[in-house]
Design an enzyme around this catalytic site. Structure first.
Site, short mmCIF file in Angstrom:
data_model
loop_
_atom_site.label_atom_id
_atom_site.label_comp_id
_atom_site.label_asym_id
_atom_site.label_seq_id
_atom_site.Cartn_x
_atom_site.Cartn_y
_atom_site.Cartn_z
N GLU A 246 64.77 -30.32 -40.48
CA GLU A 246 64.70 -29.99 -39.03
C GLU A 246 63.30 -30.09 -38.60
O GLU A 246 62.23 -29.66 -38.99
CB GLU A 246 65.10 -28.64 -38.80
CG GLU A 246 64.97 -28.36 -37.42
CD GLU A 246 65.34 -26.92 -37.09
OE1 GLU A 246 65.28 -26.16 -37.98
OE2 GLU A 246 65.29 -26.54 -35.89
N ASP B 67 60.47 -18.99 -31.14
CA ASP B 67 59.80 -19.08 -32.46
C ASP B 67 58.99 -17.85 -32.41
O ASP B 67 58.23 -17.38 -31.57
CB ASP B 67 58.84 -20.35 -32.64
CG ASP B 67 59.85 -21.60 -32.59
OD1 ASP B 67 60.53 -21.73 -33.60
OD2 ASP B 67 59.85 -22.67 -31.82
#
Lengths: 410, 247
Positions: B38, B49
């Site tokens: 990824e 995140d």
């Protein structure tokens, strides 16, 4: 009662967040629309506004300023007289009530200069909730007095050392913390930005500004102002003032953003005209200062409250439809307007509000005396003393700081 | 229940700390036995995140990494890489590039899988299915255990080949054990159709990944690999993958 919408203002607005945040936003949206049609909630808010927050704030005819400029008549909506010194508390109290209604025990908030943080810490203290305030590490260093006030009010202030370590990063950190604490916490965003329903909620609680102003103008036998003027950072004080006038096209709505120290990228926060472009960040679609590839750019303004890369999606929409006119004032013009209002009216405005005044000072002399200018003095200027004193009286101010330092260390 | 082991997907931030490292890492990760990568295109405001990956995003941007350079690297190495690359980024990167242009870049580099966590399927800028199909791109929806079943069903009705699920309601970062809510959710979506399930967010040990057997097909490890890289360099990352892949 509010008209529900889908969270879009034209193409702007929306809810651009990870799926995991959507249930909380849906829950908040439901609670907000229910509260907005609940007379008990309205009564609770009204009581807090009047008995705690000092509302209605006065509308004041600025006679000396009007005489000096020899043009339009200037009226000041004195949001600086709110408890904690700025309009921010209107939204903080409103959302804190909403949070309590949802059974949440913690308020999470971001803050740039600390004004919204202080307002949230205040609302939390008043309503018996916990406050957790995220602040960029650089902002914490620059704005220590507000950090101290938040702590005094019992809030937990969390430093965000990521990226530019300013408001933008604080928003991201607050949202992330919220994702992890959804059950117990409400994210109390400070401006008319973020994912739906935040722009609608903030507008709702700030619209008291415009509603009061209309009634107060009527006491002066003025049925409507010719211009309503407000500074625009995220846009909460502007949409709060404008909301009462949007449907009345006789009134020109003027937004003033931060011209900063120049037109180079990073030297200003002018998202309108050719500088900003449509983008998606921080959960919403609006105009942003960004690179060609979509990275948000650093911004600058002498006033922390205008120092932000995005803007209210509703204001972006109203601008696109030519309902709101956007202009800007530089750091220097704002400082000069700040001094003018202090000397002529005995009001020391926040540097944010001084941007709106800078437009008034430039344009009122070009207008006839039958014109009426309504300006939002969104906050008071005490908070800016570490900036303004450094600019206008650097030697004396430094000497004072040195004396203070010595005094504590002898 | 599948007899095969759970596939290993390694997460990387493109351009962290520079593109040469990204190239070395991609090849090394494949070599160590990972099944897919990824690759995250950095963004200034990475909403989903945690601090570690956010910092890597900012570090890459401070080094002036551009989308063009990332695609140039992918053009060069992705087609010959024996494992698939799932490209992950935020809405604004796709939006500023233009959806069709972005998809054409993906196609040129042989990228077939795209993950955009802050672009809900019902938003005005959601990527149109016919556009994705015309470039042979598979949009991998990101699901969450707390999402409403109405939204879940709406997403699954487009028959995605892969779905990406978060194991806890939270952001990427360390979490000691995978919560039961996560397992229940994996079980639930497994029964809803025939898609490959990518599970992630917080995985940091081979045993945690083994726990997923029967529940997910692919485990993605992100923050933990980044921590290993920051503390001990790329070999530590390869060793971790090798340890898992050899079991």
């Amino acid at each position: 009662m509010l008209n529900k919408n889908d969270g879009y203002f034209g193409e702007y607005g929306g809810r651009y967040v990870p799926e995991m945040l959507i249930p909380a936003l849906e829950e908040l949206e439901k609670a907000f629309y229910a509260a907005s049609s609940d007379p008990y909630f309205a009564e609770e808010l009204h009581t807090l506004f009047s008995a705690y927050n000092n509302r209605p704030t006065p509308l004041s005819f600025a006679k000396n300023l009007t005489d000096e400029l020899k043009g339009a008549r200037i009226f000041l909506k004195l949001e600086n007289l709110n408890h904690t010194g700025a309009h921010k508390i209107n939204n903080a109290l409103g959302q804190a009530l909403l949070a309590r209604r949802l059974g949440k025990r913690t308020l999470i908030a971001e803050t740039g200069a600390g004004q919204h943080g202080v307002a949230v810490a205040t609302a939390a203290a008043k309503l018996g909730l916990k406050a957790k305030i995220f602040m960029g590490q650089q902002d914490m260093e620059r704005q220590y007095p507000n950090v101290f006030l938040m702590k005094t009010l019992g809030a937990d202030v969390v430093s965000v050392p990521i990226g530019q370590a300013t408001l933008k990063e604080a928003v991201n950190a607050a949202l992330k913390d919220w994702i992890q604490t959804l059950d117990d916490a409400h994210y109390l965003i400070g401006s008319a930005v973020g994912p739906h329903p935040y722009p609608a909620i903030v507008k709702y609680f700030q619209s008291v500004i415009g509603r009061e102003a209309i009634k107060q103008l009527q006491k002066h036998r003025i049925s409507y102002p010719d211009f309503a003027v407000a500074c625009v950072g995220g846009g909460s004080n502007a949409i709060g003032l404008f909301s009462a006038f949007i449907s009345d096209h006789r009134i020109r709505l003027i937004g003033v953003e931060a011209g900063g120290k120049g037109s180079k990228p990073g030297d200003h926060a002018r998202r309108f005209s050719s500088n900003g472009s449509p983008g998606i960040a921080q959960g919403y679609h609006s105009l942003f200062l960004q690179s060609e590839e979509g990275q948000l750019l650093p911004t600058h303004s002498i006033s922390a409250g205008l120092d932000y890369a995005g803007v209210s999606p509703e204001i972006a929409y109203l601008y696109k439809n030519k309902r709101v006119e956007m202009t800007s004032a530089t750091d220097q013009e704002a400082l000069s307007a700040y001094n003018t209002l202090a000397r002529l009216e005995g009001i020391i405005p926040a540097l944010e509000s001084a941007h709106a005044l800078a437009w008034v000072i430039k344009n009122a002399p070009k207008m006839n005396s039958d014109k009426v200018l309504l300006v939002n003095i969104s906050g008071r200027g005490d908070k800016d003393i570490f900036i303004t004193a450094c600019y206008s009286d650097p030697m004396q101010w430094k000497a004072f700081l040195k004396r203070q330092w010595k005094g504590h260390h002898e | 229940m599948s007899e095969k082991r759970i596939q290993f997907m390694a997460h990387l931030v493109a351009g962290y700390p520079d593109l040469l490292t990204t190239e070395i890492m991609m090849k090394g990760i494949e070599n160590a036995g990972a099944d897919s990568i990824e690759l995250q295109i950095p963004f200034s405001d990475p909403l989903a995140d945690g601090p570690l990956i956010s910092s890597a995003n900012h570090q890459a941007l401070r080094n002036a990494i551009t989308l063009k350079e990332i695609f140039r690297l992918l053009d060069r190495i992705a087609p010959s890489l024996p494992i698939p690359v799932f490209l992950m980024t935020y809405s604004n990167i796709v939006f500023q590039c233009g959806s069709s242009r972005f998809c054409s870049y993906c196609k040129k580099a042989g990228i077939k899988h795209l993950i955009v966590p802050d672009l809900p399927f019902d938003s005005k800028h959601a990527l149109p299915l016919d556009l994705l199909q015309s470039f042979h791109i598979d949009l991998v929806p990101v699901l969450s255990p707390s999402m409403s079943r109405q939204r879940l069903d709406a997403i699954l009705s487009s028959h995605p080949r892969y779905v990406y699920t978060t194991l806890k309601t939270g952001i990427t970062g360390p979490e000691e054990e995978i919560q039961n809510q996560g397992f229940r959710f994996l079980k639930e979506i497994r029964e809803k159709g025939d898609f490959r399930i990518i599970a992630g967010f917080g995985l940091q040990s081979p045993s945690q990944i083994h726990f997923l057997k029967g529940y997910a097909d692919i485990a993605v490890v992100g923050s933990h690999l980044l921590r290993l890289y920051n503390e001990s360099g790329s070999d530590a990352v390869f060793d971790f993958i090798r340890t898992y892949a050899d079991v």
